[in-house]
Design a protein around this motif. Structure first.
Motif, PDB file in Angstrom:
ATOM      1  N   ALA A 137       0.835  -1.199   0.000  1.00  0.00           N
ATOM      2  CA  ALA A 137       0.000   0.000   0.000  1.00  0.00           C
ATOM      3  C   ALA A 137       0.870   1.248   0.000  1.00  0.00           C
ATOM      4  CB  ALA A 137      -0.915  -0.001   1.232  1.00  0.00           C
ATOM      5  N   GLY A 138       0.480   2.217  -0.822  1.00  0.00           N
ATOM      6  CA  GLY A 138       1.187   3.493  -0.860  1.00  0.00           C
ATOM      7  C   GLY A 138       2.325   3.562  -1.835  1.00  0.00           C
ATOM      8  N   GLN A 139       2.657   2.454  -2.470  1.00  0.00           N
ATOM      9  CA  GLN A 139       3.746   2.470  -3.447  1.00  0.00           C
ATOM     10  C   GLN A 139       3.280   3.096  -4.760  1.00  0.00           C
ATOM     11  OE1 GLN A 139       5.069  -1.760  -3.481  1.00  0.00           O
ATOM     12  NE2 GLN A 139       7.123  -0.892  -3.282  1.00  0.00           N
ATOM     13  N   GLY A 140       4.167   3.883  -5.397  1.00  0.00           N
ATOM     14  CA  GLY A 140       3.925   4.378  -6.740  1.00  0.00           C
ATOM     15  C   GLY A 140       4.624   3.504  -7.749  1.00  0.00           C
ATOM     16  N   HIS A 141       4.321   3.714  -9.043  1.00  0.00           N
ATOM     17  CA  HIS A 141       4.917   2.883 -10.086  1.00  0.00           C
ATOM     18  C   HIS A 141       6.438   2.867 -10.010  1.00  0.00           C
ATOM     19  CE1 HIS A 141       1.110   3.400 -12.777  1.00  0.00           C
ATOM     20  NE2 HIS A 141       0.985   2.409 -11.923  1.00  0.00           N
ATOM     21  N   SER A 142       7.037   3.993  -9.706  1.00  0.00           N
ATOM     22  CA  SER A 142       8.499   4.080  -9.706  1.00  0.00           C
ATOM     23  C   SER A 142       9.128   3.290  -8.565  1.00  0.00           C
ATOM     24  CB  SER A 142       8.937   5.542  -9.614  1.00  0.00           C
ATOM     25  OG  SER A 142       8.487   6.123  -8.402  1.00  0.00           O
ATOM     26  N   PRO A 154       5.825   5.887 -16.088  1.00  0.00           N
ATOM     27  CA  PRO A 154       5.160   4.610 -16.281  1.00  0.00           C
ATOM     28  C   PRO A 154       5.757   3.506 -15.420  1.00  0.00           C
ATOM     29  CG  PRO A 154       6.577   5.105 -18.141  1.00  0.00           C
ATOM     30  CD  PRO A 154       6.630   6.291 -17.224  1.00  0.00           C
ATOM     31  N   PHE A 155       7.066   3.427 -15.363  1.00  0.00           N
ATOM     32  CA  PHE A 155       7.723   2.376 -14.598  1.00  0.00           C
ATOM     33  C   PHE A 155       8.930   2.888 -13.819  1.00  0.00           C
ATOM     34  CE2 PHE A 155       5.808  -0.059 -18.129  1.00  0.00           C
ATOM     35  CZ  PHE A 155       4.938  -0.820 -17.370  1.00  0.00           C
ATOM     36  N   PHE A 156       9.635   3.878 -14.349  1.00  0.00           N
ATOM     37  CA  PHE A 156      10.942   4.221 -13.819  1.00  0.00           C
ATOM     38  C   PHE A 156      11.039   5.615 -13.229  1.00  0.00           C
ATOM     39  CE2 PHE A 156      11.620   1.292 -17.423  1.00  0.00           C
ATOM     40  CZ  PHE A 156      11.963   0.192 -16.662  1.00  0.00           C
TER      41      PHE A 156
END
Length: 300
Positions: free
Chosen positions: A222-227, A290-292
């Motif tokens: 919980a709370g994590q972003g894509h990066s 998006p990912f990084f």
């Protein structure tokens, strides 16, 4: 269980890992490999054009007759024509073998892949990861210079299809992240892989559509972003091949042409400097992070 799947299972049960890997390789489509070898043979062997045309038309005739016979298996005239065409092609190949041995060697003299030679060919710090997808099981071969690891898991084609479709549709729902980690656990977690080592992936079946780099090596919290997600691509550089044999062959060709290769053009976009008009803040967020986390791709 299909024929290849049963043969791989039997070879592994007998402790013959090399044979199991050869069967996996044999199951791959050889059309691209054969075509590439044929083009190279024509370029280097200086075979006369009339022989190439005769070879081409005989192969076309055989393919046509075999297709016709698949619908009319008891057609005597077709069987006779097919037998004659195959005999003519066999005689032509023998003629080529005698008169143009280099062309024959390049196009026709194909041997099963040698696992030991493949290991010698692999660069340092590289794992070749080959998948075989059967009806019931997926077999995974992880090969480096020093060892061969093999595992099999239950086939997950339905999960793979759903996961890829979500990615294509940009529907990153909660189960997307759950499945992304579950697939990583099935395919990679049981192997001893050094972080930073290159993965050369040979997929199979539905796995050809799977972007392995987007698999998650740890579950999302919980709370994590894509990066902050732990994508496989952040642990390993990844490349792909249709088969280990095709990779080995193309690598040998690259070495042959190395003295003539001088230039390399690389594109690595940096989305931080892009401000596309007409995009919503949400869509720009996907573009930038998006990912990084918006880092230029050349650094990732």
């Amino acid at each position: 269980m299909n024929t290849y799947e049963g043969a791989i299972a039997a070879a592994l049960s007998a402790g013959d890992v090399a044979r199991a890997f050869q069967i996996s390789e044999k199951s791959k489509s050889t059309l691209l490999y054969t075509a590439m070898r044929g083009q190279q043979a024509k370029s280097y062997a200086q075979i006369p054009e009339d022989l190439l045309e005769e070879e081409y038309f005989l192969n076309e005739e055989i393919a046509y007759l075999e297709h016709q016979l698949s619908a009319r298996a008891d057609e005597t005239e077709l069987i006779t024509r097919l037998t004659i065409a195959k005999t003519q092609l066999e005689q032509l190949v023998k003629k080529i073998e005698t008169a143009y041995p280099e062309y024959y060697r390049l196009k026709y003299d194909t041997q099963p892949i040698d696992l030991g030679f493949l290991q010698e060919s692999l660069p340092e710090q590289t794992y070749l990861v080959e998948f075989f997808t059967g009806k019931d099981s997926t077999y995974i071969f992880v090969i480096d210079k020093g060892r061969v690891q093999v595992e099999h898991v239950a086939s997950r084609e339905a999960d793979v299809q759903a996961w890829v479709q979500q990615l294509h549709d940009n529907r990153l729902e909660e189960n997307f992240y759950f499945t992304g980690h579950a697939l990583y656990q099935d395919f990679f977690q049981s192997f001893d892989l050094e972080v930073g080592h290159h993965l050369l992936i040979v997929p199979d079946g539905q796995l050809n559509y799977l972007p392995f780099g987007a698999l998650l090596s740890h579950p999302v919290t919980a709370g994590q972003g894509h990066s902050q997600y732990d994508y496989l691509i952040q642990r390993h550089p990844i490349s792909y091949s249709f088969s280990a044999k095709l990779w080995q062959w193309t690598t040998q060709q690259e070495k042959s042409f190395a003295p003539f290769q001088k230039n390399l053009l690389v594109f690595a976009p940096d989305f931080q400097k892009v401000a596309p008009a007409g995009l919503s803040a949400e869509d720009q967020g996907y573009l930038y992070d998006p990912f990084f986390g918006g880092r230029p791709t050349v650094q990732t």
